[in-house]
Design an enzyme around this catalytic site. Structure first.
Site, mmCIF file in Angstrom:
data_model
loop_
_atom_site.group_PDB
_atom_site.id
_atom_site.type_symbol
_atom_site.label_atom_id
_atom_site.label_comp_id
_atom_site.label_asym_id
_atom_site.label_seq_id
_atom_site.Cartn_x
_atom_site.Cartn_y
_atom_site.Cartn_z
ATOM 1 C CB SER A 171 -19.790 7.374 0.684
ATOM 2 O OG SER A 171 -18.409 6.302 0.818
ATOM 3 C CE LYS A 223 0.045 -5.764 -15.682
ATOM 4 N NZ LYS A 223 0.614 -4.277 -15.169
#
Length: 373
Positions: A171, A223
């Site tokens: 990765s 939010k």
């Protein structure tokens, strides 16, 4: 009638007179603190003198004694062939790539690698760099910073960077290797894992069991996306779409770094390295590859070990004969001693279960190979 009795015999063990020893009065405990204070003062003065001499040397010698960005000093440590003039700098990326301070430094691993690359670029005797990678990856931003530093170093200084993969370069570990001119992996190296992960935990079920109800006040409906206190059915489908779009955008950046890096390496190597297989994107789905599989599909250029990387680096840099291998270390600073003396961490209770999992922070995206045991 008077009898003359003989006097009594003397005692067999006559008592010895007491021995009086004049012991000195106990020393005051302040003497130890005075000695300790004197030692600290001497160390502080010595550190100041060394820093002043280093700064003076950098001014007289053209500024080559400090990192170009952070001003950090480095010691050059010889790994092999100390009498050789041409140098190859060996930089190490080990463990999780993070923006947190690394080692005893206040800098992150990305900042340290960037500073070391600038140091190597300014040293005319350094002809190339070996990037030793043994990492499962890490934060997206930190990995991208290292990859950009490698790419800019090669473009600016025209010195090759060779990635030498250890047991694990997956990765983000592969992300920082992709811009290198040449990649060496062991046939048993775990690499690949091209993908992005954003990790969170939903603990609402546990809250319901103990009778805890969340109270949320927010300025917008999304939010609190990724909040672990919401019921799964309460999650807005728009949240998942937004998050998935962010992840896919970052994933596309990952694939572009791989494609651009391998294409640039192939152009520099002029057919001596590997090129990506036509179907390489099918393998960029998060799966891990062995070094042999990575070589077969063009993700790496060569199978070998550290000595293989050294030999290849010499060839790419046009070097013959002995080469001095060096690495950079930050010297001990007396200020770090005072920071340790003034630091008081809270005591933590930890249980060693034999595994040391990466500490993933909620809300951050990662280039990370993270098998969930």
């Amino acid at each position: 009638m008077e009898t003359n009795l003989p006097p009594p015999p003397p005692p067999l063990n006559p008592p010895t007179p007491p021995i009086i020893v004049n012991t000195p009065p106990p020393r005051s405990s302040c003497a130890g603190w005075k000695t300790f204070s004197i030692i600290l003062v001497v160390l502080l003065l010595g550190s100041l003198a060394l820093n002043f001499l280093g700064m003076l040397g950098s001014l007289l010698g053209g500024g080559g004694a400090t990192g170009a960005q952070s001003g950090k000093h480095f010691h050059e440590v010889v790994v092999d062939n100390p009498t050789a003039k041409p140098k190859i700098a060996v930089l190490e990326v080990k463990g999780m790539i993070s923006s947190e301070p690394w080692g005893r430094s206040s800098k992150s691993i990305a900042d340290i690698i960037e500073d070391q690359l600038k140091w190597a670029g300014e040293d005319d005797d350094v002809k190339a760099v070996i990037l030793k990678v043994d990492s499962p990856g890490g934060e997206v931003m930190a990995s991208d910073d290292i990859a950009n530093a490698v790419r800019k170093f090669q473009e600016k200084h025209k010195k090759p960077v060779v990635s030498q993969m250890g047991s694990l370069a997956a990765s983000g570990g592969y992300y920082i290797s992709a811009p290198c001119q040449w990649i060496v992996a062991n046939d048993l190296t775990i690499t690949g894992s091209i993908g992005v992960i954003l990790h969170s935990i939903n603990y609402r079920g546990l809250m319901d069991k103990v009778g805890v109800q969340p109270v949320v006040c927010k300025s917008g409906r999304v939010k609190d996306m990724l909040s672990g206190s919401k019921k799964p059915e309460e999650q807005d489908p728009a949240e998942k779409e937004m998050i998935q779009n962010m992840i896919m955008e970052t994933y596309q950046k990952f694939k572009k770094v791989v494609a651009d890096g391998r294409a640039a390496a192939a152009a520099k190597n002029k057919g001596k390295g590997k090129t990506l297989a036509a179907n390489w994107t099918e393998l960029a789905d998060g799966r891990v590859l062995t070094g042999s599989q990575a070589l077969e599909n063009g993700f790496v250029d060569e199978i070998g070990n550290f000595q293989t990387a050294v030999d290849t680096t010499k060839r790419l840099a046009g070097l013959t004969g002995d080469v001095r291998l060096i690495r950079y270390e930050e010297p001990f600073d007396i200020s770090s001693l005072f920071s340790l003396l003034g630091k008081s961490d809270a005591k933590k209770l930890s249980i060693d279960v034999g595994l040391q999992a990466p500490k993933l922070e909620a809300g951050k995206m990662y280039f990370l190979y993270y098998p969930q045991f």
